[in-house]
Design a protein around this motif. Structure first.
Motif, PDB file in Angstrom:
ATOM      1  N   ARG A 242     -40.436 -32.436 -60.064  1.00  0.00           N
ATOM      2  CA  ARG A 242     -39.344 -32.766 -61.575  1.00  0.00           C
ATOM      3  C   ARG A 242     -39.095 -31.500 -62.280  1.00  0.00           C
ATOM      4  NH1 ARG A 242     -40.319 -39.061 -62.638  1.00  0.00           N
ATOM      5  NH2 ARG A 242     -39.892 -39.744 -60.669  1.00  0.00           N
ATOM      6  N   VAL A 243     -40.150 -30.872 -62.756  1.00  0.00           N
ATOM      7  CA  VAL A 243     -39.939 -29.799 -63.768  1.00  0.00           C
ATOM      8  C   VAL A 243     -39.252 -28.466 -63.028  1.00  0.00           C
ATOM      9  CG1 VAL A 243     -41.219 -27.758 -64.822  1.00  0.00           C
ATOM     10  CG2 VAL A 243     -42.354 -30.267 -65.009  1.00  0.00           C
ATOM     11  N   HIS A 244     -39.475 -28.435 -61.612  1.00  0.00           N
ATOM     12  CA  HIS A 244     -38.746 -27.467 -60.755  1.00  0.00           C
ATOM     13  C   HIS A 244     -37.206 -27.800 -60.852  1.00  0.00           C
ATOM     14  CE1 HIS A 244     -37.633 -24.340 -58.108  1.00  0.00           C
ATOM     15  NE2 HIS A 244     -37.030 -25.410 -57.237  1.00  0.00           N
ATOM     16  N   ARG A 245     -36.963 -29.111 -60.579  1.00  0.00           N
ATOM     17  CA  ARG A 245     -35.753 -29.477 -60.567  1.00  0.00           C
ATOM     18  C   ARG A 245     -35.012 -29.380 -61.845  1.00  0.00           C
ATOM     19  NH1 ARG A 245     -36.405 -34.702 -56.697  1.00  0.00           N
ATOM     20  NH2 ARG A 245     -36.556 -33.545 -54.502  1.00  0.00           N
ATOM     21  N   ALA A 246     -35.499 -29.631 -62.797  1.00  0.00           N
ATOM     22  CA  ALA A 246     -35.066 -29.658 -64.478  1.00  0.00           C
ATOM     23  C   ALA A 246     -34.800 -27.840 -64.369  1.00  0.00           C
ATOM     24  CB  ALA A 246     -36.007 -30.195 -65.262  1.00  0.00           C
TER      25      ALA A 246
ATOM     26  N   GLU B 127     -37.956 -36.057 -68.838  1.00  0.00           N
ATOM     27  CA  GLU B 127     -39.095 -36.576 -69.289  1.00  0.00           C
ATOM     28  C   GLU B 127     -40.297 -35.352 -68.865  1.00  0.00           C
ATOM     29  OE1 GLU B 127     -39.502 -40.315 -67.891  1.00  0.00           O
ATOM     30  OE2 GLU B 127     -38.275 -40.967 -69.439  1.00  0.00           O
ATOM     31  N   ALA B 128     -40.581 -35.072 -67.564  1.00  0.00           N
ATOM     32  CA  ALA B 128     -41.353 -34.412 -67.033  1.00  0.00           C
ATOM     33  C   ALA B 128     -41.186 -32.855 -67.554  1.00  0.00           C
ATOM     34  CB  ALA B 128     -41.529 -34.093 -65.483  1.00  0.00           C
ATOM     35  N   PHE B 129     -39.916 -32.211 -67.850  1.00  0.00           N
ATOM     36  CA  PHE B 129     -39.712 -30.823 -68.101  1.00  0.00           C
ATOM     37  C   PHE B 129     -40.157 -30.847 -69.760  1.00  0.00           C
ATOM     38  CE2 PHE B 129     -36.745 -28.242 -70.597  1.00  0.00           C
ATOM     39  CZ  PHE B 129     -36.855 -26.879 -69.831  1.00  0.00           C
ATOM     40  N   LYS B 130     -39.757 -31.797 -70.532  1.00  0.00           N
ATOM     41  CA  LYS B 130     -40.168 -31.816 -71.918  1.00  0.00           C
ATOM     42  C   LYS B 130     -41.525 -31.854 -72.155  1.00  0.00           C
ATOM     43  CE  LYS B 130     -39.327 -34.388 -76.254  1.00  0.00           C
ATOM     44  NZ  LYS B 130     -40.823 -33.975 -76.814  1.00  0.00           N
ATOM     45  N   LEU B 131     -42.149 -32.528 -71.701  1.00  0.00           N
ATOM     46  CA  LEU B 131     -43.804 -32.759 -71.753  1.00  0.00           C
ATOM     47  C   LEU B 131     -44.505 -31.502 -71.085  1.00  0.00           C
ATOM     48  CD1 LEU B 131     -44.488 -36.351 -70.526  1.00  0.00           C
ATOM     49  CD2 LEU B 131     -44.595 -35.577 -72.916  1.00  0.00           C
TER      50      LEU B 131
ATOM     51  N   SER C  43     -35.472 -38.767 -65.606  1.00  0.00           N
ATOM     52  CA  SER C  43     -36.565 -38.595 -65.086  1.00  0.00           C
ATOM     53  C   SER C  43     -37.237 -36.981 -65.078  1.00  0.00           C
ATOM     54  CB  SER C  43     -36.856 -39.033 -63.436  1.00  0.00           C
ATOM     55  OG  SER C  43     -35.870 -38.336 -62.855  1.00  0.00           O
ATOM     56  N   CYS C  44     -36.253 -36.124 -64.638  1.00  0.00           N
ATOM     57  CA  CYS C  44     -36.541 -34.700 -64.812  1.00  0.00           C
ATOM     58  C   CYS C  44     -36.839 -34.254 -65.966  1.00  0.00           C
ATOM     59  CB  CYS C  44     -35.423 -33.936 -64.020  1.00  0.00           C
ATOM     60  SG  CYS C  44     -35.186 -34.018 -62.234  1.00  0.00           S
TER      61      CYS C  44
ATOM     62  N   LEU D  35     -46.921 -39.988 -67.287  1.00  0.00           N
ATOM     63  CA  LEU D  35     -45.744 -40.571 -66.618  1.00  0.00           C
ATOM     64  C   LEU D  35     -46.029 -41.375 -65.437  1.00  0.00           C
ATOM     65  CD1 LEU D  35     -43.307 -37.514 -66.564  1.00  0.00           C
ATOM     66  CD2 LEU D  35     -43.319 -39.251 -68.155  1.00  0.00           C
ATOM     67  N   GLY D  36     -47.281 -41.559 -64.920  1.00  0.00           N
ATOM     68  CA  GLY D  36     -48.026 -42.471 -63.983  1.00  0.00           C
ATOM     69  C   GLY D  36     -47.199 -41.661 -62.779  1.00  0.00           C
ATOM     70  N   LEU D  37     -47.517 -40.486 -62.336  1.00  0.00           N
ATOM     71  CA  LEU D  37     -46.787 -39.702 -61.329  1.00  0.00           C
ATOM     72  C   LEU D  37     -47.922 -38.855 -60.801  1.00  0.00           C
ATOM     73  CD1 LEU D  37     -43.535 -38.229 -62.764  1.00  0.00           C
ATOM     74  CD2 LEU D  37     -43.793 -40.083 -61.294  1.00  0.00           C
ATOM     75  N   ARG D  38     -47.895 -38.295 -59.397  1.00  0.00           N
ATOM     76  CA  ARG D  38     -48.680 -37.583 -58.782  1.00  0.00           C
ATOM     77  C   ARG D  38     -48.411 -35.982 -59.236  1.00  0.00           C
ATOM     78  NH1 ARG D  38     -47.990 -39.524 -52.732  1.00  0.00           N
ATOM     79  NH2 ARG D  38     -46.534 -37.638 -53.026  1.00  0.00           N
ATOM     80  N   LEU D  39     -49.364 -35.181 -59.150  1.00  0.00           N
ATOM     81  CA  LEU D  39     -49.337 -33.964 -59.574  1.00  0.00           C
ATOM     82  C   LEU D  39     -48.032 -33.165 -58.745  1.00  0.00           C
ATOM     83  CD1 LEU D  39     -52.856 -32.308 -59.645  1.00  0.00           C
ATOM     84  CD2 LEU D  39     -51.354 -32.960 -61.640  1.00  0.00           C
TER      85      LEU D  39
END
Length: 171
Positions: free
Chosen positions: A157-161, A128-132, A125-126, A147-151
């Motif tokens: 997720r990007v921060h966690r990645a 996917e957001a990081f790559k995009l 999950s992290c 990804l069907g997520l909120r901002l």
């Protein structure tokens, strides 16, 4: 009647006092790094000075509003230019070797292997957001839509990645 030079000095003082707040606000809304927003802030600041010298700005209008629009436009221009020049990590032909000796080349290869191992261990999950967002260069809004997520979820997720990568590569 307020002298225009006094108006400009007061405006600049007001902008300097709220500099961090303005930068953080734009950074959080547009998802740009703090340093890049600071560069855009300087560009907008120079635009404000040029506008005052060419009489496009007067004391009867809101200089702060003009500056905030200029800051937003500078950041959007930065994002557009970054998107045009974006290179993916998969295409290594764009990256000249930093190796100055065979030992440096080995160290770079080890760093690449560490990165690849860390990416393999990262939660999907992290990743996917990081790559995009980071690698493909999509905006937070585009990532959220795909990804069907909120901002906010994309940012988390990007921060966690990024945090995961830093921790795994260092160890």
């Amino acid at each position: 009647m307020v002298n225009f030079s006094h108006y400009l000095v007061n405006l600049v003082n007001d902008l300097e006092k709220s500099r961090v707040i303005l930068i953080e606000g734009v950074r959080s809304r547009l998802g740009i790094s703090y340093c890049d927003v600071e560069d855009c802030f300087q560009e907008a600041y120079l635009g404000l000075i040029e506008s005052s010298e060419s009489s496009r700005l007067d004391s009867n209008k809101s200089g702060r509003g003009y500056f905030c629009k200029s800051l937003r436009n500078a950041c959007l221009d930065f994002l557009r230019s970054r998107r045009k020049k974006l290179v993916t990590l998969e295409d290594d032909s764009f990256f000249p070797s930093l190796a100055k000796s065979p030992f440096d080349e080995v160290a770079l290869q080890e760093d690449l292997k560490s990165y690849e191992k860390a990416v393999d261990l990262m939660p999907r999950s992290c990743y996917e957001a990081f790559k995009l967002y980071v690698i493909d260069g999509l905006s937070r809004e585009e990532v959220a839509q795909r990804l069907g997520l909120r901002l906010n979820a994309v940012s988390v997720r990007v921060h966690r990645a990024e945090k995961f990568l830093r921790r795994k590569i260092r160890s």
